[in-house]
Design a protein around this motif. Sequence first.
Motif, PDB file in Angstrom:
ATOM      1  N   ALA A  69     -29.570 -20.071  34.693  1.00 48.95           N
ATOM      2  CA  ALA A  69     -29.352 -21.283  34.831  1.00 48.95           C
ATOM      3  C   ALA A  69     -27.939 -21.729  34.583  1.00 48.95           C
ATOM      4  O   ALA A  69     -27.371 -22.081  33.704  1.00 48.95           O
ATOM      5  CB  ALA A  69     -30.388 -22.205  34.306  1.00 48.95           C
ATOM      6  N   ARG A  86     -25.347 -11.842  37.695  1.00 46.79           N
ATOM      7  CA  ARG A  86     -25.440 -10.625  38.441  1.00 46.79           C
ATOM      8  C   ARG A  86     -26.537  -9.752  37.569  1.00 46.79           C
ATOM      9  O   ARG A  86     -26.878  -8.980  38.021  1.00 46.79           O
ATOM     10  CB  ARG A  86     -23.827 -10.075  38.597  1.00 46.79           C
ATOM     11  N   ARG A 107     -21.058 -16.493  37.206  1.00 41.31           N
ATOM     12  CA  ARG A 107     -21.398 -15.260  38.240  1.00 41.31           C
ATOM     13  C   ARG A 107     -21.679 -13.943  37.658  1.00 41.31           C
ATOM     14  O   ARG A 107     -22.505 -13.124  37.757  1.00 41.31           O
ATOM     15  CB  ARG A 107     -20.236 -15.199  39.183  1.00 41.31           C
ATOM     16  N   PRO A 165     -23.452 -13.891  47.474  1.00 41.14           N
ATOM     17  CA  PRO A 165     -24.658 -14.657  46.820  1.00 41.14           C
ATOM     18  C   PRO A 165     -23.773 -15.580  45.944  1.00 41.14           C
ATOM     19  O   PRO A 165     -22.837 -15.232  45.157  1.00 41.14           O
ATOM     20  CB  PRO A 165     -25.656 -13.877  46.029  1.00 41.14           C
ATOM     21  N   TRP A 166     -24.341 -16.742  45.724  1.00 37.13           N
ATOM     22  CA  TRP A 166     -24.017 -17.711  44.591  1.00 37.13           C
ATOM     23  C   TRP A 166     -24.772 -17.732  43.469  1.00 37.13           C
ATOM     24  O   TRP A 166     -25.973 -17.733  43.744  1.00 37.13           O
ATOM     25  CB  TRP A 166     -23.750 -19.187  45.209  1.00 37.13           C
TER      26      TRP A 166
END
Lengths: 258, 118
Positions: free
Chosen positions: A91, A86, A82, A246-247
């Motif tokens: 990937a 950000r 994460r 968001p993921w």
Amino acid sequence: MTDDERSSARYLYAVCRRLDPAVLQGVPALGDAPLDVVVQHDLMAVVSTVSLAVFGEEALRRNLEDIAWLEETARVHDEVVRAVSRCAPTAPMRLATICFDDAVVRARLREWYVDLAHVLDRIEGCSEWSVKVLTAPTDQAIDDGAAPAVTNGADYLRRKKLLAERRSAHDSSVAEAAGRIHDALVLLARASRILPAQDPRLSGHRGTMVLNAAYLVPDQERAAFAALVEQLGTHDDRVVVDSRGPWPPYSFAMLEAR
Amino acid sequence: MSETAGRPLERVRDSTSLSRHGPEPASLADILERVLDKGIIIAGDIRVNLLDIELLTIKLRLLVVSVDKAEEMGIDWWRHDPMLTVGERGMEEENRQLRERVAELEGRGAEGEARHDG
């Protein structure tokens, strides 16, 4: 160094582009080791050193069976991914991707360069959003609704038949509602995936999960996507729409089999 | 570990503003279905026995999905577990006997034809 002499290895969290390594400072990694970046051309692998006493083959096989260890490890892995995603097109790697040293990491990046570059091109500027559609907890109303009172055996059978018909009609209409929600959300997404429904014992949800989907949403569509989720959720009181994000784009960072 | 248990479900649960800095951590189910099942697979130097991983995945899948869903997804190892498939073994035996009987009848038919031709 022989394998027997090795005590540590490099754990890969994610592959990205154009990451400022400064953003990794203070992000907790596995075993409280610092996060590092291994560079190969324009690809950057985010790694940290892990002990083979924990992540060696024997130990890993044992540890993966321990749900508490697995949860802790999965959460740390996810937090690192994460933090990276950000700040850069990212990937995520599957859990427990481990190389002996940075030279091996670079060799893997060279070997998979084209595929990794393709994945990063695809997910750049997008995030993953998880949307679940659950039946509303008012389902009980079907059973409690105006069904004939039971006074004898024939009534009982009639009542059972009526409830079964109502339930069946309700289930299919809820599935249709979920299908409509998915069809609407797909229009704002670059890609989508339907995931298996989750078990309430693990997810803690109530009601029946009739849709568990992931959407790859371009950043500029994020507000529109959120608004559409909100609108679809309030539109139909038979279902609850649960949207999370968001993921990092886990569900859309898959290499083609080769 | 659960996000929704013990709290009334709102009409729409949109944690857009929460999940980033998260007072509410993502659910274990959401994380596991992603970090174990999705993401980039590159063979590293540490290879956990594939069979073990599959067993683990199956166990988790059975947690993540319900058993009937698992069957839909083609996870049906219990069908091959002798402890759980007594009924099927009975059917296999019946099938074997039927196959023998058919072979016997076909054999007889062939003999008949042979006699007819001869």
